[in-house]
Every structure is written in C-alpha cells, then in structure tokens.
Motif scaffolding. Structure first.
Motif, mmCIF file in Angstrom:
data_model
loop_
_atom_site.group_PDB
_atom_site.id
_atom_site.type_symbol
_atom_site.label_atom_id
_atom_site.label_comp_id
_atom_site.label_asym_id
_atom_site.label_seq_id
_atom_site.Cartn_x
_atom_site.Cartn_y
_atom_site.Cartn_z
ATOM 1 N N GLY A 83 0.797 -1.219 0.000
ATOM 2 C CA GLY A 83 0.000 0.000 0.000
ATOM 3 C C GLY A 83 0.825 1.262 0.000
ATOM 4 N N HIS A 84 1.978 1.240 0.668
ATOM 5 C CA HIS A 84 2.837 2.425 0.702
ATOM 6 C C HIS A 84 3.365 2.747 -0.687
ATOM 7 N N LEU A 85 3.707 1.722 -1.446
ATOM 8 C CA LEU A 85 4.195 1.923 -2.808
ATOM 9 C C LEU A 85 3.110 2.576 -3.670
ATOM 10 N N VAL A 86 1.881 2.132 -3.504
ATOM 11 C CA VAL A 86 0.770 2.697 -4.259
ATOM 12 C C VAL A 86 0.640 4.189 -3.963
ATOM 13 N N GLU A 87 0.761 4.577 -2.700
ATOM 14 C CA GLU A 87 0.623 5.981 -2.329
ATOM 15 C C GLU A 87 1.784 6.820 -2.841
ATOM 16 N N VAL A 88 2.990 6.237 -2.887
ATOM 17 C CA VAL A 88 4.149 6.952 -3.434
ATOM 18 C C VAL A 88 3.899 7.290 -4.905
ATOM 19 N N VAL A 89 3.437 6.314 -5.664
ATOM 20 C CA VAL A 89 3.178 6.541 -7.090
ATOM 21 C C VAL A 89 2.021 7.509 -7.273
ATOM 22 N N ARG A 90 0.985 7.387 -6.458
ATOM 23 C CA ARG A 90 -0.148 8.321 -6.540
ATOM 24 C C ARG A 90 0.347 9.761 -6.348
ATOM 25 N N ASP A 91 1.211 9.953 -5.357
ATOM 26 C CA ASP A 91 1.728 11.290 -5.075
ATOM 27 C C ASP A 91 2.593 11.805 -6.222
ATOM 28 N N LEU A 92 3.430 10.934 -6.794
ATOM 29 C CA LEU A 92 4.276 11.345 -7.920
ATOM 30 C C LEU A 92 3.427 11.791 -9.104
ATOM 31 N N ARG A 93 2.371 11.066 -9.370
ATOM 32 C CA ARG A 93 1.495 11.404 -10.488
ATOM 33 C C ARG A 93 0.779 12.721 -10.237
ATOM 34 N N ARG A 94 0.376 12.954 -8.990
ATOM 35 C CA ARG A 94 -0.268 14.227 -8.670
ATOM 36 C C ARG A 94 0.679 15.397 -8.930
ATOM 37 N N ARG A 95 1.916 15.217 -8.529
ATOM 38 C CA ARG A 95 2.883 16.303 -8.625
ATOM 39 C C ARG A 95 3.340 16.565 -10.058
ATOM 40 N N SER A 96 3.366 15.546 -10.883
ATOM 41 C CA SER A 96 3.910 15.709 -12.231
ATOM 42 C C SER A 96 2.921 16.373 -13.178
ATOM 43 N N ARG A 97 1.697 15.862 -13.222
ATOM 44 C CA ARG A 97 0.672 16.393 -14.120
ATOM 45 C C ARG A 97 1.052 16.187 -15.587
ATOM 46 N N LEU A 98 0.057 15.877 -16.400
ATOM 47 C CA LEU A 98 0.314 15.576 -17.811
ATOM 48 C C LEU A 98 -0.064 16.787 -18.661
ATOM 49 N N TYR A 99 0.806 17.804 -18.654
ATOM 50 C CA TYR A 99 0.491 19.040 -19.353
ATOM 51 C C TYR A 99 0.319 18.863 -20.852
#
Length: 223
Positions: A156-172
């Motif tokens: 579950g921690h790995l899932v949250e790490v990736v979720r956070d990375l995706r939030r921060r990056s954004r697909l401009y």
C-alpha cells in the motif's frame, strides 16, 4: 461547469472517500487535463460554481492540493496553480521507473489472472477516452489502471508513493497530444501491458512499461 466524470480512484484502505477528497480528486483531474492552468489564480467560490459544489469543500480541497505543492495560496484572492520544471519532471519519471517497472514486471509471476483480467475494462476505457478526446476520463482511467496494477503487488505504501508522484507531475501535454491524435498510441500500451502480464512474459512487461513511461515523459514535454 460540472466535471463530466466523478473520479473513481482506488479507495484508501478500502474506505469510501470523503466529499472533500472527491472534490480534491476532481480538481486534480481538471488540473492534469489542463483545465486549470499553471500561473492562473482561482477563487474557491469560482471553482465551486464551476464544479457544481459548495465553496467549503473546494476551499478545503485546495488546501490539500497546496500541501502537495500543486497550488499556492494567494491572500484575499484564492489559489495559484504552480508550474513544474523540466528537472522536476525528469526526477519524477526516474522515480516512477525505479518503482513501477520492476513492480509491474513482477506481477507477471505473482498476479492472479482473474484480478488482471478485471482491469481490462479500465484499460479499454483509457483507449476509448483517448479516441474521444475526453481528457479527464483518460486521466482517471489511467490512474485507476496503474494503481490497480500496483495494488496487486500488496504494498500500500508503494501505491501511495506513485499516486503522489502522479499528482505532482501532471500531464500538461495531454491537450496537444489529443488534438494531434497521438494520445491513442500511449493509451493502447495499457492493453499491451495487460496482455503481456496475462502471458506471464516478464521481459515483455518490462519492455512495454519502459516504452510507456518514455511516452509519458514525452507528453509532459509536449508543447
């Protein structure tokens, strides 16, 4: 204008997201899809009217996004969407590669085929949304697919790490890619990943994931 879709992301700990969390997810989706632009300032009442909700959960959700570095507070005005540098995007991609590629490839050995097959409608929704140019639906389905795969690894921690990375990056680059008809290429890679996993071909999964993340970084760099 109300969003076309209510985000249907994997639940945290199996619980139902709060109204505040759902609003935050809708705002993230609009931000990722380019409906909320870097540098622009948005007020909570204005966003509330746009998304068809009250101002209080919007204000609370924007404070959550501020903690994640997605927006900055502007006193007496609202919130400014932050920009992401090329260096940050490279760093996010590098971390995602280190985490997602080996974890997803490992699922070729460990994942239940029934659980993998259950993700096929989500993968197909990514392709359908790309073809229709529905960027918010694309972002939601894409997130659901990748986090759904990682959830099968049982960390579950790995899932949250990736979720956070995706939030921060954004697909401009999504808007430009959709207009050029190039978004479908990346979308179809989700079906390739799934088929390689079901074939128990670990090396094929690794190859497609590597190519896919390369396309994702290309999206961020798109004009």
């Amino acid at each position: 204008m109300a969003p076309r879709h209510t985000p249907s992301l994997p639940l945290l700990g199996g619980r139902k997201p709060s109204h505040r969390e759902r609003v935050a997810d809708a705002l993230r989706a609009a931000l990722i899809a380019g409906e909320l632009r870097p540098g622009d300032v948005y007020s909570a009442p204005g966003l509330a009217a746009r998304f068809g909700v009250s101002a209080t959960p919007v204000r609370e959700a924007m404070l959550d996004l501020a903690k994640e570095g997605l927006v900055d507070t502007v006193p007496n005005k609202g919130f400014r969407v932050t920009a992401v540098s090329e260096k940050q995007l490279d760093e996010y991609t590098h971390i995602r590669s280190l985490v997602e590629i080996p974890t997803t490839a490992g699922l070729a050995v460990t994942a239940d085929p029934v659980a993998l097959e259950a993700l096929r409608p989500v993968a197909q929704e990514i392709v359908t949304s790309a073809a229709a140019g529905d960027l918010i639906a694309y972002v939601e389905a894409d997130l659901g697919f990748h986090l759904g795969l990682l959830t099968l690894a049982g960390n579950g921690h790995l899932v949250e790490v990736v979720r956070d990375l995706r939030r921060r990056s954004r697909l401009y680059g999504l808007t430009a890619l959709a207009a050029q008809g190039r978004l479908e290429t990346s979308a179809k890679e989700h079906l390739e990943i799934l088929d390689a996993l079901l074939a128990r071909d670990e090396e094929a999964v690794r190859a497609v994931m590597t190519r896919h993340l390369g396309h994702v970084r290309g999206m961020w760099a798109a004009p």
